[in-house]
Design a protein around this motif. Structure first.
Motif, PDB file in Angstrom:
ATOM      1  N   ALA A  60      16.620  -6.397 -10.395  1.00  0.00           N
ATOM      2  CA  ALA A  60      15.424  -7.048  -9.841  1.00  0.00           C
ATOM      3  C   ALA A  60      15.365  -6.826  -8.334  1.00  0.00           C
ATOM      4  N   PHE A  61      16.514  -6.957  -7.696  1.00  0.00           N
ATOM      5  CA  PHE A  61      16.583  -6.827  -6.246  1.00  0.00           C
ATOM      6  C   PHE A  61      16.205  -5.422  -5.794  1.00  0.00           C
ATOM      7  N   SER A  62      16.679  -4.400  -6.524  1.00  0.00           N
ATOM      8  CA  SER A  62      16.366  -3.028  -6.131  1.00  0.00           C
ATOM      9  C   SER A  62      14.878  -2.761  -6.321  1.00  0.00           C
ATOM     10  N   MET A  63      14.268  -3.377  -7.368  1.00  0.00           N
ATOM     11  CA  MET A  63      12.831  -3.218  -7.579  1.00  0.00           C
ATOM     12  C   MET A  63      12.029  -3.838  -6.430  1.00  0.00           C
ATOM     13  N   ILE A  64      12.509  -4.982  -5.937  1.00  0.00           N
ATOM     14  CA  ILE A  64      11.832  -5.646  -4.816  1.00  0.00           C
ATOM     15  C   ILE A  64      11.954  -4.805  -3.546  1.00  0.00           C
ATOM     16  N   ALA A  65      13.167  -4.301  -3.267  1.00  0.00           N
ATOM     17  CA  ALA A  65      13.383  -3.483  -2.062  1.00  0.00           C
ATOM     18  C   ALA A  65      12.499  -2.227  -2.108  1.00  0.00           C
ATOM     19  N   LEU A  66      12.401  -1.613  -3.281  1.00  0.00           N
ATOM     20  CA  LEU A  66      11.562  -0.405  -3.435  1.00  0.00           C
ATOM     21  C   LEU A  66      10.080  -0.742  -3.278  1.00  0.00           C
ATOM     22  N   LYS A  67       9.672  -1.931  -3.775  1.00  0.00           N
ATOM     23  CA  LYS A  67       8.277  -2.361  -3.637  1.00  0.00           C
ATOM     24  C   LYS A  67       7.943  -2.542  -2.147  1.00  0.00           C
ATOM     25  N   PHE A  68       8.885  -3.156  -1.396  1.00  0.00           N
ATOM     26  CA  PHE A  68       8.682  -3.359   0.044  1.00  0.00           C
ATOM     27  C   PHE A  68       8.521  -2.002   0.735  1.00  0.00           C
ATOM     28  N   GLU A  69       9.332  -1.018   0.298  1.00  0.00           N
ATOM     29  CA  GLU A  69       9.234   0.308   0.915  1.00  0.00           C
ATOM     30  C   GLU A  69       7.873   0.943   0.602  1.00  0.00           C
ATOM     31  N   GLU A  70       7.401   0.769  -0.639  1.00  0.00           N
ATOM     32  CA  GLU A  70       6.071   1.275  -1.018  1.00  0.00           C
ATOM     33  C   GLU A  70       4.990   0.692  -0.115  1.00  0.00           C
ATOM     34  N   ASP A  71       5.106  -0.630   0.152  1.00  0.00           N
ATOM     35  CA  ASP A  71       4.132  -1.306   1.025  1.00  0.00           C
ATOM     36  C   ASP A  71       4.152  -0.713   2.429  1.00  0.00           C
TER      37      ASP A  71
END
Length: 310
Positions: A74-85
């Protein structure tokens, strides 16, 4: 911003897995606005339990619970989402250097010593082995016994960093009770004009009836002495006003937010209310501190209001 805490859970089927003990963790994140919608989609993919707080605050608390592997997924998905933003925000921007992903974890103050290590050795080791920047805030977050830990870097660096922080947290559980940080709506500035109190919201002054009552009550007890630059237009009351005194008790773990750093908050309350406020020394075996407020009834009611507001 990310809010984070780890707990041991006694599970009957605790077994050694690739990453060590199969422990259950809880990670709490602070997120703004509609990112919560994205988090909902992560439930099925990560296998972690994810709950989002309700409320009128701009910040929402997202609680993620599950075995370590589900948490890290879950954490890696959140970090990747932040990078996408970040990537999306750069497409129409003139900025050439890409900012790092930054998350704020919230850690009980009693565990921060272990995280920093002797002479800063542990935090230095985490920085060097993960490539992430890690900073522990010097002050506790408002009305809590927790500190913010800011981590920034690439998504990979952040994930490795969080794994190492989890290990430290599990090896050194919090000591005593932790008062968790809860985001509050931003407090609006207050002005007093024409005998009324107003809170400032954007470009507008909104009348505030409760504060107006206290303001008018204080105005009914002349003579006044102005209090200087800090609170223009707010009356102080001098020694000729009849005085009474009022006692209240405040839990030890909340006294810090009343006193403030080097007494800054209690001095502010003394100035605004015009009351004398004495805080008794801690007595052994007691979980509370005695507070004595002396002044006119208006002074006392205003001091009480300001203490409760803190």
């Amino acid at each position: 911003a990310v809010k984070f805490a780890c707990h041991w859970m006694n599970t009957k089927d605790t077994k050694v897995t690739e990453g060590g003990l199969n422990v259950t963790l809880t990670i709490r994140l602070l997120m703004h606005g509609k990112k919560g919608e994205t988090v909902k989609k992560m439930r099925e993919e990560s296998g972690a339990r994810i709950n989002i707080s309700e409320g009128s605050c701009p910040e929402r608390i997202v609680t993620i619970t599950g075995p370590t592997d589900a948490i890290f997924k879950a954490f890696s998905m959140i970090a990747l989402k932040f990078e996408e933003d970040i990537n999306a925000s750069m497409t129409n921007s003139t900025v050439t250097s890409k900012p790092p992903v930054t998350l704020r974890l919230v850690v009980p103050a009693s565990q921060c010593g272990s995280l920093i290590g002797k002479g800063g050795s542990k935090i230095k080791e985490i920085r060097e082995s993960t490539g992430a920047q890690v900073q522990v805030a010097g002050d506790m977050l408002p009305n809590s016994t927790e500190r913010a830990v800011t981590i920034s870097g690439t998504p990979d660096a952040i994930i490795q960093c969080v794994k190492q922080i989890c290990v430290v947290m599990l090896e050194s559980p919090p000591k005593g009770a932790t008062i968790p940080y809860r985001p509050k709506p931003a407090s609006a500035p207050i002005i007093f004009a024409g005998g009324q109190a107003f809170t400032i919201q954007g470009q507008y002054a909104i009348p505030h009836p409760d504060l107006t009552k206290l303001h008018q009550l204080a105005m009914q007890h002349p003579p006044f002495t102005p209090l200087g630059q800090t609170t223009p237009g707010f009356p102080g009351l001098d020694a000729t006003t009849p005085t009474s005194s009022h006692e209240l008790t405040i839990p030890n773990d909340l006294i810090g937010c009343i006193i403030g750093r080097q007494g800054s908050k209690i001095n502010e309350i003394r100035q605004m209310s015009g009351a004398q406020i004495k805080i008794a020394n801690a007595t052994e075996g007691s979980a509370e501190r005695q507070v004595t407020i002396t002044g006119s009834p208006a002074n006392i009611s205003l001091a009480q209001y300001l203490i409760n507001a803190r």
